[in-house]
Design a protein around this motif. Structure first.
Motif, mmCIF file in Angstrom:
data_model
loop_
_atom_site.group_PDB
_atom_site.id
_atom_site.type_symbol
_atom_site.label_atom_id
_atom_site.label_comp_id
_atom_site.label_asym_id
_atom_site.label_seq_id
_atom_site.Cartn_x
_atom_site.Cartn_y
_atom_site.Cartn_z
ATOM 1 N N ALA A 140 0.724 -1.217 -0.019
ATOM 2 C CA ALA A 140 0.036 -0.030 0.164
ATOM 3 C C ALA A 140 0.824 1.139 -0.008
ATOM 4 O O ALA A 140 2.006 1.023 0.466
ATOM 5 N N MET A 141 0.376 2.384 -0.509
ATOM 6 C CA MET A 141 1.154 3.710 -0.498
ATOM 7 C C MET A 141 0.326 4.691 0.126
ATOM 8 O O MET A 141 -1.014 4.619 0.163
ATOM 9 N N SER A 196 -4.650 1.094 -1.599
ATOM 10 C CA SER A 196 -4.575 -0.171 -1.430
ATOM 11 C C SER A 196 -3.194 -0.754 -2.312
ATOM 12 O O SER A 196 -3.400 0.051 -3.400
ATOM 13 N N ARG A 197 -2.856 -2.041 -2.170
ATOM 14 C CA ARG A 197 -2.110 -2.377 -3.262
ATOM 15 C C ARG A 197 -2.627 -2.491 -4.705
ATOM 16 O O ARG A 197 -2.053 -2.351 -5.642
ATOM 17 N N SER A 198 -3.852 -3.022 -4.703
ATOM 18 C CA SER A 198 -4.450 -3.145 -5.914
ATOM 19 C C SER A 198 -5.256 -1.699 -6.586
ATOM 20 O O SER A 198 -5.467 -1.605 -7.509
ATOM 21 N N GLY A 199 -5.355 -0.705 -5.577
ATOM 22 C CA GLY A 199 -5.891 0.259 -5.887
ATOM 23 C C GLY A 199 -7.454 0.465 -5.448
ATOM 24 O O GLY A 199 -8.049 1.498 -5.969
ATOM 25 N N GLY A 200 -7.875 -0.744 -5.271
ATOM 26 C CA GLY A 200 -9.463 -0.735 -5.015
ATOM 27 C C GLY A 200 -9.659 -0.181 -3.700
ATOM 28 O O GLY A 200 -11.005 0.128 -3.677
ATOM 29 N N VAL A 205 2.673 6.174 -8.110
ATOM 30 C CA VAL A 205 1.467 6.573 -7.284
ATOM 31 C C VAL A 205 1.130 7.897 -7.482
ATOM 32 O O VAL A 205 2.227 8.870 -7.706
ATOM 33 N N TYR A 206 -0.073 8.612 -7.617
ATOM 34 C CA TYR A 206 -0.497 9.917 -7.968
ATOM 35 C C TYR A 206 -1.225 10.505 -6.614
ATOM 36 O O TYR A 206 -2.087 9.774 -6.007
ATOM 37 N N ALA A 221 -3.631 -6.119 3.972
ATOM 38 C CA ALA A 221 -5.031 -5.829 3.409
ATOM 39 C C ALA A 221 -5.765 -4.641 3.619
ATOM 40 O O ALA A 221 -6.837 -4.339 3.326
ATOM 41 N N VAL A 222 -5.133 -3.895 4.415
ATOM 42 C CA VAL A 222 -5.708 -2.662 4.934
ATOM 43 C C VAL A 222 -4.965 -1.351 4.340
ATOM 44 O O VAL A 222 -3.806 -1.547 4.037
#
Length: 127
Positions: free
Chosen positions: A33-34, A52-56, A79-80, A105-106
């Motif tokens: 995550a970022m 999150s990692r996927s952007g979801g 990341v933007y 996951a968070v």
């Protein structure tokens, strides 16, 4: 750790927009995550947004909710932070950061959860 380089800061009038970018290298970007944080002169660093990692999943500070949008492109390891309707109080140095936990996951809003930081990019909003 991961090497992070921010760009896109600048001077803009109130009501305007800026788009910040943060390019990552050194470890598998999609595993982490970022987040974006900012620090205004004389103030402590504060959380802005995380993804999150996927952007979801995304998470925003109340002060920027509805004005800022965080996104990521895992293919580009970037990341933007799209910042719209900027206010003078948004003036700060903006830092991107990578979460220290792989495959988490968070999304988290605490600076201590991040172990890699960029050098920052300054955004100045004039009134």
């Amino acid at each position: 750790q991961v090497h992070l380089v921010e760009s896109g800061g600048g001077l803009v009038q109130a009501g305007g927009s800026l788009r910040l970018s943060c390019a990552a290298s050194g470890r598998t970007f999609s595993r982490y995550a970022m987040g974006w944080f900012r620090q205004a002169p004389g103030q402590e660093r504060e959380f802005v947004a995380a993804i999150s990692r996927s952007g979801g999943n995304t998470y925003y500070a109340d002060s920027v909710k509805g004005r800022f949008t965080i996104s990521r492109d895992n293919a580009k390891s970037t990341v933007y932070l799209q910042m719209n309707r900027l206010k003078p109080e948004d003036t700060a140095v903006y830092y991107c950061a990578a979460d220290k936990a792989p495959l988490g996951a968070v999304v988290r809003g605490t600076a201590g959860c991040y172990d890699s930081w960029g050098q920052g990019t300054r955004g100045t909003v004039s009134s």
